[in-house]
Scaffold this active site. Structure first.
Site, short mmCIF file in Angstrom:
data_model
loop_
_atom_site.label_atom_id
_atom_site.label_comp_id
_atom_site.label_asym_id
_atom_site.label_seq_id
_atom_site.Cartn_x
_atom_site.Cartn_y
_atom_site.Cartn_z
N ASP A 188 0.85 -1.18 0.00
CA ASP A 188 0.00 0.00 0.00
C ASP A 188 0.90 1.25 0.00
OD1 ASP A 188 -3.17 0.51 1.03
OD2 ASP A 188 -1.77 2.19 1.21
N SER A 203 -7.55 14.40 -13.30
CA SER A 203 -8.76 14.06 -14.05
C SER A 203 -9.46 15.33 -14.53
CB SER A 203 -9.69 13.29 -13.12
OG SER A 203 -10.98 13.23 -13.67
N TYR A 210 -14.30 12.59 -4.94
CA TYR A 210 -13.24 12.10 -5.83
C TYR A 210 -12.56 13.27 -6.53
CZ TYR A 210 -11.04 10.18 -10.01
OH TYR A 210 -10.16 9.91 -11.02
N LYS A 246 -8.63 14.89 -6.18
CA LYS A 246 -7.67 15.13 -7.27
C LYS A 246 -7.19 16.58 -7.23
CE LYS A 246 -7.49 11.13 -9.09
NZ LYS A 246 -6.25 10.37 -9.04
#
Ligand code: NAD
Ligand code: UDP
Length: 335
Positions: free
Chosen positions: A58, A124, A148, A152
């Protein structure tokens, strides 16, 4: 170069890892396999003719990351690891901020400690706000609308601040539009877990008999056929875009942001029609109301990457659908 690829067992990371290996870089993949399988690493090895180093780790395991990066004398990090489902981010915001923001922070702290200063971040197009009409250039107003997208944007901000504090950092944030398609061999591609949220994997689910019909979310948008328009970009083009960005960073320090898109939008029905052509099968669909949070159109101004890095997307929607269909047929049970 010796490059760590976090999330390198995943959809985009596996294609980029392969592209880097084919460009003679030494690749070290770090992935916790939470949304992928070691099979994709094996397939990358088969395609490259030699295996990348792989660690099932991880990115938040600081000790282990420190050990791996120093053992391999890592020079640059391409950071794909993270969670990416918009809907899930609304119900599980803490998991998203932890994986995406805290994970990136931990990674950057280890990099700073070890003197590694080159970083490419998977951002994104979802960071763009809705104040402006597409196409979106990199300087367009930002305004993500879900956890989300916030995660970003927060990492972009963090990177920007880091580059101001220390000009030796060389960072590229790459804002992907809608990645699609697969490697033309059909060996690596997108393997969604559970019911796909995205259009292309869902259409493939209909074509392979898993789902009865496509649900088209809205046919009343102000677009030519009323369905949503997106800038789909072939994952192989995305992969070459990362190699171009890495080359660019050899000459340019500081924080750099680039759209990775084609600049061309296609509607849901155009995607359906193209899949029908490449597969030779009809795709039944039903029209439902708009999906909450969706915008009518999203596509890029793609000039900056071309002018600065001499990179642009080359592949057509037809080849995205063809390669995705080829991958789905060759991997009926996924992996
Ligand atoms: P993916 O889920 O296929 O790949 C992400 C990989 O990261 C997976 O293999 C997963 O196991 C791994 N991972 C997740 N959390 C981790 C952690 N804490 N530690 C180590 N490994 C971890 O997703 P993808 O489509 O390849 O996306 C890659 C990146 O690109 C993501 O950051 C995503 O947000 C971004 N992105 C994707 C899209 C898209 O539509 N696919 C669009 C824009 C941006
Ligand atoms: N879409 C659809 N049915 C689906 C999935 C998506 O009609 O099962 C539409 C969606 O409304 C949008 C387009 O397809 O107009 C692309 O959606 P996707 O989720 O793939 O990308 P994003 O919306 O995140 O850009």
């Amino acid at each position: 170069m010796r490059i760590a690829v976090t999330g390198g067992a995943g959809y985009i990371g596996s294609h980029v890892a392969l592209e880097l290996m084919q460009a003679e870089h030494d690749v070290v993949i770090v992935d916790n396999l939470s949304n992928s399988s070691e099979v994709s690493v094996q397939r990358v090895a088969d395609l490259a003719g030699h295996a990348p180093a792989f660690y099932q780790t991880d990115i938040r395991d600081v000790q282990e990351i420190r050990r791996i990066f120093s053992y391999h004398s890592i020079e640059a990090v391409l950071h794909f690891a993270g969670l990416k489902a918009v809907g899930e981010s609304v119900s599980e915001p803490l998991a998203y901020y932890d994986n995406n923001v805290n994970g990136s922070l931990q990674l950057l702290q280890v990099m700073r400690e070890l003197g590694i200063r080159q970083f490419i971040f998977s951002s994104s197009a979802t960071v763009y706000g809705q104040q402006e009409q597409p196409p979106f250039a990199e300087h367009a107003a930002l305004g993500p609308t879900n956890p989300y997208g916030h995660s970003k944007r927060m990492v972009e901000q963090l990177l920007e601040d880091l580059c101001v504090s220390d000009p030796s950092w060389r960072v590229a944030a790459l804002r992907y539009f809608n990645p699609a398609g697969a490697h033309p061999s059909g060996l690596i591609g997108e393997v969604p877990r559970g019911v796909p949220n995205n259009l292309m994997p869902y259409v493939l689910g209909v074509l392979t008999g898993r789902y009865e019909q496509l649900r088209v979310f809205g046919q009343d948008y102000p677009t030519p056929d009323g369905t949503g328009v997106r800038d789909y970009i072939h994952v192989m083009d995305l992969a070459s875009g990362h190699v171009a960005a890495l080359d660019y960073l050899q000459q340019h320090a500081g924080f750099n942001v680039f759209n990775l898109g084609t600049g061309c939008g296609y509607s849901v029905l155009q995607v359906v029609e193209t899949f029908e052509q490449v597969s030779g099968h009809g795709i039944p669909y039903t029209v439902l109301p708009r999906r909450p949070g969706d915008v009518a159109e999203s596509f890029a101004v793609a000039d900056k990457a071309w002018k600065s890095m001499s990179w642009r997307a080359e592949r057509t929607l037809q080849s995205m659908c063809q390669d995705a269909w080829n991958f789905a047929q060759r991997n009926p049970e996924a992996y």
